[in-house]
Design a protein around this motif. Structure first.
Motif, PDB file in Angstrom:
ATOM      1  N   SER A 114       0.814  -1.212   0.000  1.00 40.50           N
ATOM      2  CA  SER A 114       0.000   0.000   0.000  1.00 40.50           C
ATOM      3  C   SER A 114       0.851   1.266   0.000  1.00 40.50           C
ATOM      4  CB  SER A 114      -0.943   0.011   1.202  1.00 40.50           C
ATOM      5  OG  SER A 114      -0.209   0.198   2.392  1.00 40.50           O
ATOM      6  N   GLU A 115       2.138   1.124   0.321  1.00 40.02           N
ATOM      7  CA  GLU A 115       3.033   2.275   0.317  1.00 40.02           C
ATOM      8  C   GLU A 115       3.315   2.692  -1.116  1.00 40.02           C
ATOM      9  OE1 GLU A 115       4.265   3.991   2.914  1.00 40.02           O
ATOM     10  OE2 GLU A 115       3.128   2.709   4.269  1.00 40.02           O
ATOM     11  N   GLY A 116       3.062   3.939  -1.428  1.00 42.66           N
ATOM     12  CA  GLY A 116       3.314   4.421  -2.777  1.00 42.66           C
ATOM     13  C   GLY A 116       4.653   5.125  -2.882  1.00 42.66           C
ATOM     14  N   ASP A 129       3.084  11.047  -4.233  1.00 35.68           N
ATOM     15  CA  ASP A 129       1.955  11.614  -3.482  1.00 35.68           C
ATOM     16  C   ASP A 129       1.844  11.019  -2.077  1.00 35.68           C
ATOM     17  OD1 ASP A 129       1.388  13.043  -5.797  1.00 35.68           O
ATOM     18  OD2 ASP A 129       0.046  11.497  -6.551  1.00 35.68           O
ATOM     19  N   THR A 130       2.972  10.824  -1.431  1.00 38.89           N
ATOM     20  CA  THR A 130       2.983  10.325  -0.064  1.00 38.89           C
ATOM     21  C   THR A 130       2.540  11.438   0.888  1.00 38.89           C
ATOM     22  OG1 THR A 130       5.287  10.947   0.270  1.00 38.89           O
ATOM     23  CG2 THR A 130       4.863   8.713  -0.583  1.00 38.89           C
ATOM     24  N   THR A 134       2.309  17.208   2.269  1.00 40.27           N
ATOM     25  CA  THR A 134       2.446  18.260   3.277  1.00 40.27           C
ATOM     26  C   THR A 134       3.355  19.370   2.767  1.00 40.27           C
ATOM     27  OG1 THR A 134       2.086  16.689   5.080  1.00 40.27           O
ATOM     28  CG2 THR A 134       3.227  18.744   5.632  1.00 40.27           C
ATOM     29  N   VAL A 135       4.499  18.999   2.206  1.00 39.61           N
ATOM     30  CA  VAL A 135       5.447  19.987   1.683  1.00 39.61           C
ATOM     31  C   VAL A 135       4.837  20.726   0.497  1.00 39.61           C
ATOM     32  CG1 VAL A 135       7.696  20.292   0.566  1.00 39.61           C
ATOM     33  CG2 VAL A 135       7.476  18.757   2.531  1.00 39.61           C
ATOM     34  N   ARG A 136       4.219  19.997  -0.411  1.00 39.01           N
ATOM     35  CA  ARG A 136       3.627  20.638  -1.590  1.00 39.01           C
ATOM     36  C   ARG A 136       2.549  21.646  -1.213  1.00 39.01           C
ATOM     37  NH1 ARG A 136       2.556  15.317  -5.073  1.00 39.01           N
ATOM     38  NH2 ARG A 136       0.576  16.402  -5.374  1.00 39.01           N
ATOM     39  N   GLY A 173      10.895   9.366   2.717  1.00 42.19           N
ATOM     40  CA  GLY A 173      10.427   8.668   3.907  1.00 42.19           C
ATOM     41  C   GLY A 173      11.629   8.113   4.646  1.00 42.19           C
ATOM     42  N   CYS A 174      11.701   8.328   5.920  1.00 48.15           N
ATOM     43  CA  CYS A 174      12.876   7.936   6.700  1.00 48.15           C
ATOM     44  C   CYS A 174      13.136   6.436   6.632  1.00 48.15           C
ATOM     45  CB  CYS A 174      12.717   8.395   8.145  1.00 48.15           C
ATOM     46  SG  CYS A 174      12.664  10.195   8.299  1.00 48.15           S
ATOM     47  N   PHE A 175      12.087   5.626   6.717  1.00 47.74           N
ATOM     48  CA  PHE A 175      12.278   4.173   6.683  1.00 47.74           C
ATOM     49  C   PHE A 175      12.828   3.718   5.342  1.00 47.74           C
ATOM     50  CE2 PHE A 175      10.638   0.005   5.447  1.00 47.74           C
ATOM     51  CZ  PHE A 175      11.255  -0.784   6.410  1.00 47.74           C
TER      52      PHE A 175
END
Length: 147
Positions: free
Chosen positions: A16-18, A21-22, A27-29, A65-67
């Motif tokens: 489900s992780e894309g 458009d995360t 948030t930044v956009r 993404g940090c992970f």
């Protein structure tokens, strides 16, 4: 440590992780758009398809993404299960990120990496991005990171 989820639940969760458009990217956009910045998204003709691109400034922003990109923060910790899988995968992501940034720099682009954990202090991160965008090209800024 044993995984607390069944293999099927874990598989669906990871699928489900894309890549586009995360949550952190949106948030930044949104914050940049509210401040009057206009940009292009995911330019496929640039190495790494940067998340946010400012073509007239030749500046690109990656929101990682940090992970998934192996950041050194708490959110970026590697899982304790299936280390034989996750270790090489995350390391390959890190190497690919470095290669993409190097290629963009060689093409004359400035890059900035924003980490998911940086968004805990959104105002500070936005100030950093705006400073990056508003200042003329500088070799010191290339490939810089917010944290």
């Amino acid at each position: 440590m044993v995984d607390t989820r069944t293999p099927d639940v874990r598989r669906r969760s990871m699928q489900s992780e894309g890549t586009k458009d995360t949550g952190p990217e949106l948030t930044v956009r949104r914050a940049l758009f509210e401040r009057g910045y206009r940009y292009r998204l995911h330019r496929k003709d640039l190495p790494g398809s940067p998340d946010i691109v400012f073509p007239s400034r030749k500046k690109a922003v990656f929101v990682h993404g940090c992970f998934w990109h192996g950041h050194g923060c708490q959110k970026g910790r590697a899982p304790k299960s299936r280390t034989e899988y996750w270790g090489p995968k995350i390391e390959a992501n890190r190497l690919r990120d470095e290669r993409n940034i190097r290629q963009l720099t060689d093409m004359g682009w400035d890059t900035l990496v924003i980490w998911q954990c940086d968004l805990a202090d959104l105002e500070k991160t936005l100030q950093h991005i705006i400073f990056f965008l508003e200042n003329p090209k500088n070799a010191i800024d290339s490939g810089s990171e917010a944290s």
